[in-house]
Design a protein around this motif. Sequence first.
Motif, short mmCIF file in Angstrom:
data_model
loop_
_atom_site.label_atom_id
_atom_site.label_comp_id
_atom_site.label_asym_id
_atom_site.label_seq_id
_atom_site.Cartn_x
_atom_site.Cartn_y
_atom_site.Cartn_z
N MET A 191 -4.56 68.13 -31.96
CA MET A 191 -4.81 66.70 -32.18
C MET A 191 -4.97 65.92 -30.88
SD MET A 191 -2.35 64.09 -34.28
CE MET A 191 -0.98 64.20 -33.11
N LEU A 192 -4.12 66.16 -29.90
CA LEU A 192 -4.10 65.34 -28.69
C LEU A 192 -5.22 65.75 -27.72
CD1 LEU A 192 -0.28 65.07 -27.95
CD2 LEU A 192 -1.75 63.38 -29.04
N PRO A 193 -5.55 64.87 -26.79
CA PRO A 193 -6.60 65.18 -25.81
C PRO A 193 -6.20 66.34 -24.90
CG PRO A 193 -6.10 62.83 -25.83
CD PRO A 193 -5.04 63.50 -26.63
N PRO A 194 -7.18 67.10 -24.42
CA PRO A 194 -6.89 68.16 -23.45
C PRO A 194 -6.16 67.60 -22.23
CG PRO A 194 -9.17 68.29 -24.20
CD PRO A 194 -8.62 67.00 -24.73
N LYS A 195 -5.32 68.41 -21.64
CA LYS A 195 -4.57 68.08 -20.42
C LYS A 195 -3.52 66.98 -20.65
CE LYS A 195 -8.29 69.51 -17.32
NZ LYS A 195 -9.13 69.15 -16.15
N SER A 221 1.03 74.57 -24.55
CA SER A 221 0.32 75.32 -23.51
C SER A 221 -1.17 75.01 -23.55
CB SER A 221 0.56 76.82 -23.70
OG SER A 221 -0.10 77.58 -22.70
N THR A 222 -1.73 74.90 -24.74
CA THR A 222 -3.14 74.54 -24.89
C THR A 222 -3.44 73.19 -24.25
OG1 THR A 222 -3.31 75.79 -26.96
CG2 THR A 222 -4.97 74.09 -26.58
N LEU A 223 -2.45 72.30 -24.30
CA LEU A 223 -2.62 70.95 -23.76
C LEU A 223 -2.20 70.85 -22.30
CD1 LEU A 223 -1.33 68.98 -26.89
CD2 LEU A 223 -3.68 69.03 -26.02
#
Length: 316
Positions: free
Chosen positions: A32-36, A61-63
């Motif tokens: 859901m949230l933006p990358p980084k 971890s993806t974020l």
Amino acid sequence: MNIGRHSLFRVAAPFLHNLRRSSLFPPRTDVMLPPKTFQDSVALVTGGGTGLGKAMSTTLSTLGATVAIMSRKLDVLEKTAEEISSKTGNKVYPFQVDVRDPKAIASAVDRLVDAVGLPSVVINNAAGNFVSPTERLSPNAVKTVLEIVLHGTAYVTLDVGKRLIKAGQGASFLSIIATYTTSGSGFVVPSAAGKAGVEALTKSLASEWGRYGMRFNCIAPGPIITKGAFSRLDPTGELRERFKGRIPVGRFGDTAEIANLASYLVSDYANWLTGHTVVLDGGELAYSSGEFNAMTEVPEEKWDALETMIRQVKGS
């Protein structure tokens, strides 16, 4: 006019009704949230090797977060850490820790701090639970569940929290509890007591440690099919459709839905949210709380008969 108790409700299996409802509320499993969002952040997740813990660790971890996962089984942790890292490209640190042991927690956090620094995200997810009539429980069974759920959460929170206070660093803490912390529940009494304590701990520290730049919240998930949880709570599989029938959206939750909510709650997007429990259960708690909610299973054609009977009642 006779519409007996057994003829009032639908006699068909609830499966088709659940299927129709669930098709209207499909799970979103993308991040859901933006990358980084968590770039340059360190996150600590207890019980992070499997189930909900693994899902939350993967999303963090993806974020962009550097994630440390803790549990008792090192082989499981190492496999999960490698799997997540290969998927996200970010380092995941496995630490074999029994959260019932404060010294083991301190040692693991020492190693984490030496490697990457203090965590700014702490998710207390480690749990122990199984179904049993309470009169069959031994003192050791009660002690084990309470130590994992309540004491373990307190030990991790105190160890990391004291370090954060000393360092002048803030953080967001999240605990995974259960919907039955407010109502209680038979057959899982130690878990209900332990998780109610975690909720009280969370709300208390939200008030006391906000001055140090720390936030504290809980998620109370409804039923989600994970191997660890359901193998102990529904070992025969017979209760699953009954559980599902009490969920207004007609399906169980998905681990990705919890992971998305968790990542939001510990992110800066939720900086004004602290001291609360967010229930994510498809409406099960609300449904269970209303005496007449089961009447959703009354077919439309029966309501005319019911209305006629009600109108015939005279007086008060």
